[in-house]
Design a protein around this motif. Structure first.
Motif, PDB file in Angstrom:
ATOM      1  N   GLU A  66       0.547  -1.293  -0.420  1.00 53.82           N
ATOM      2  CA  GLU A  66      -0.281  -0.274   0.049  1.00 53.82           C
ATOM      3  C   GLU A  66       0.880   1.158   0.001  1.00 53.82           C
ATOM      4  OE1 GLU A  66      -3.281   0.565  -0.570  1.00 53.82           O
ATOM      5  OE2 GLU A  66      -3.492  -1.666  -0.795  1.00 53.82           O
ATOM      6  N   ALA A  67       2.005   0.992   1.320  1.00 47.74           N
ATOM      7  CA  ALA A  67       3.177   2.214   0.290  1.00 47.74           C
ATOM      8  C   ALA A  67       3.600   2.707  -0.363  1.00 47.74           C
ATOM      9  CB  ALA A  67       3.774   2.136   1.333  1.00 47.74           C
ATOM     10  N   ASP A  68       3.672   1.526  -1.440  1.00 39.27           N
ATOM     11  CA  ASP A  68       4.145   2.127  -2.597  1.00 39.27           C
ATOM     12  C   ASP A  68       3.050   2.015  -3.928  1.00 39.27           C
ATOM     13  OD1 ASP A  68       6.828   0.250  -1.998  1.00 39.27           O
ATOM     14  OD2 ASP A  68       5.740  -1.203  -2.871  1.00 39.27           O
ATOM     15  N   ARG A  69       2.116   1.679  -3.426  1.00 39.62           N
ATOM     16  CA  ARG A  69       1.171   2.641  -4.559  1.00 39.62           C
ATOM     17  C   ARG A  69       0.408   4.357  -3.884  1.00 39.62           C
ATOM     18  NH1 ARG A  69      -1.903  -2.552  -2.344  1.00 39.62           N
ATOM     19  NH2 ARG A  69      -1.140  -4.543  -4.532  1.00 39.62           N
ATOM     20  N   ASP A  70       0.666   3.880  -2.536  1.00 36.85           N
ATOM     21  CA  ASP A  70       1.168   5.767  -2.129  1.00 36.85           C
ATOM     22  C   ASP A  70       1.968   6.423  -2.820  1.00 36.85           C
ATOM     23  OD1 ASP A  70      -2.012   4.886  -0.636  1.00 36.85           O
ATOM     24  OD2 ASP A  70      -0.976   4.918   0.917  1.00 36.85           O
ATOM     25  N   ARG A  71       3.016   5.803  -3.019  1.00 36.55           N
ATOM     26  CA  ARG A  71       4.202   6.883  -3.007  1.00 36.55           C
ATOM     27  C   ARG A  71       4.275   6.807  -4.694  1.00 36.55           C
ATOM     28  NH1 ARG A  71       8.553   3.364  -2.750  1.00 36.55           N
ATOM     29  NH2 ARG A  71       9.780   4.789  -3.704  1.00 36.55           N
ATOM     30  N   VAL A  72       3.811   5.898  -5.457  1.00 37.61           N
ATOM     31  CA  VAL A  72       3.839   5.863  -6.717  1.00 37.61           C
ATOM     32  C   VAL A  72       2.463   7.137  -7.211  1.00 37.61           C
ATOM     33  CG1 VAL A  72       1.989   4.979  -9.373  1.00 37.61           C
ATOM     34  CG2 VAL A  72       4.411   3.206  -7.572  1.00 37.61           C
ATOM     35  N   SER A  73       0.953   7.523  -6.814  1.00 38.93           N
ATOM     36  CA  SER A  73       0.366   8.226  -6.802  1.00 38.93           C
ATOM     37  C   SER A  73       0.675   9.325  -6.388  1.00 38.93           C
ATOM     38  CB  SER A  73      -1.289   7.844  -6.448  1.00 38.93           C
ATOM     39  OG  SER A  73      -1.569   6.624  -5.867  1.00 38.93           O
ATOM     40  N   ALA A  74       1.631   9.375  -5.285  1.00 38.10           N
ATOM     41  CA  ALA A  74       2.115  11.109  -5.088  1.00 38.10           C
ATOM     42  C   ALA A  74       2.945  11.678  -5.673  1.00 38.10           C
ATOM     43  CB  ALA A  74       2.565  10.316  -3.839  1.00 38.10           C
TER      44      ALA A  74
END
Length: 225
Positions: free
Chosen positions: A8-16
């Motif tokens: 989930e952290a990866d997905r959040d970082r990609v979105s950011a």
């Protein structure tokens, strides 16, 4: 074969990272990741046919060996008839074909034996199809860019819309591609996508700087297929 694992952290970082890149540009970035771009079942079939023809060639080149092998099986009591020989040959060829086809059902082996050029063409074809469906002509200025990662083939594609391709050729994306694939091979696909997005964002910012009329036309999130 590389397995894609995004936290989930990866997905959040990609979105950011997408949001940050688009904050500097009128460009729009779409990130798509998939385990594999094609089933390559036809490759398995090609290998099965090739093994069968190889067996045929061996039998044709050394027919005496076939007679010797059949006589050994029969204990040397009888001379095999032509019908028996042809039936045995058919059985051998069928066994070679089906055995190879069964082995090629295992996707890691199928991927390993698929020629690199075939992988490259099919990853490109899938990326273009997804770009046309999800990003092409979806932006007012035709400034959409797709970053596509296919982990099984260890390949990626970066495809730009009409306005982007006029100012940025394949060489513009070389650094982004290198960073993406290096991190994927190291088992950090999230880092790879973030790094690629940052570099693509830099190219877009230099050619399409942010204007007051720009709006967010493509969702800022990682799409996993």
């Amino acid at each position: 074969m590389v397995t894609l694992v995004f936290s989930e952290a990866d997905r959040d970082r990609v979105s950011a990272a997408i949001a940050a890149a688009e904050a500097r540009s009128d460009g729009e970035i779409l990130a798509i990741a998939t385990e594999v771009s094609d089933s390559y079942h036809d490759v398995g079939l090609h290998y099965a046919v090739g093994v069968m023809f190889l067996a045929m060639a061996v039998i044709a080149a050394w027919p005496a060996y076939l007679h010797w092998w059949v006589e050994r099986l029969s204990g040397g009591w009888t001379e095999p008839s032509e019908r028996a020989l042809f039936t045995i040959v058919l059985g051998v060829l069928l066994a070679k074909f089906l055995g190879t086809l069964f082995l090629m059902k295992w996707r890691p082996l199928r991927l390993a034996l698929t020629p690199g050029a075939t992988k490259e063409r099919r990853v490109r074809r899938r990326a273009v199809a997804l770009f046309k469906a999800a990003a092409q002509k979806r932006t007012i200025g035709r400034t959409g860019v797709l970053i596509y990662l296919s982990a099984g083939e260890r390949r990626a594609e970066i495809i730009g819309d009409e306005a982007v391709t006029k100012v940025a050729d394949g060489d513009c994306w070389a650094e982004a591609m290198a960073v993406l694939l290096a991190e994927v091979r190291a088992g950090r696909p999230g880092d790879g996508l973030v790094g690629a997005i940052e570099r693509v964002g830099g190219v877009l910012a230099s050619h399409f700087p942010k204007t007051a009329t720009d709006s967010n036309e493509i969702p800022d999130k990682l799409i996993e297929l």
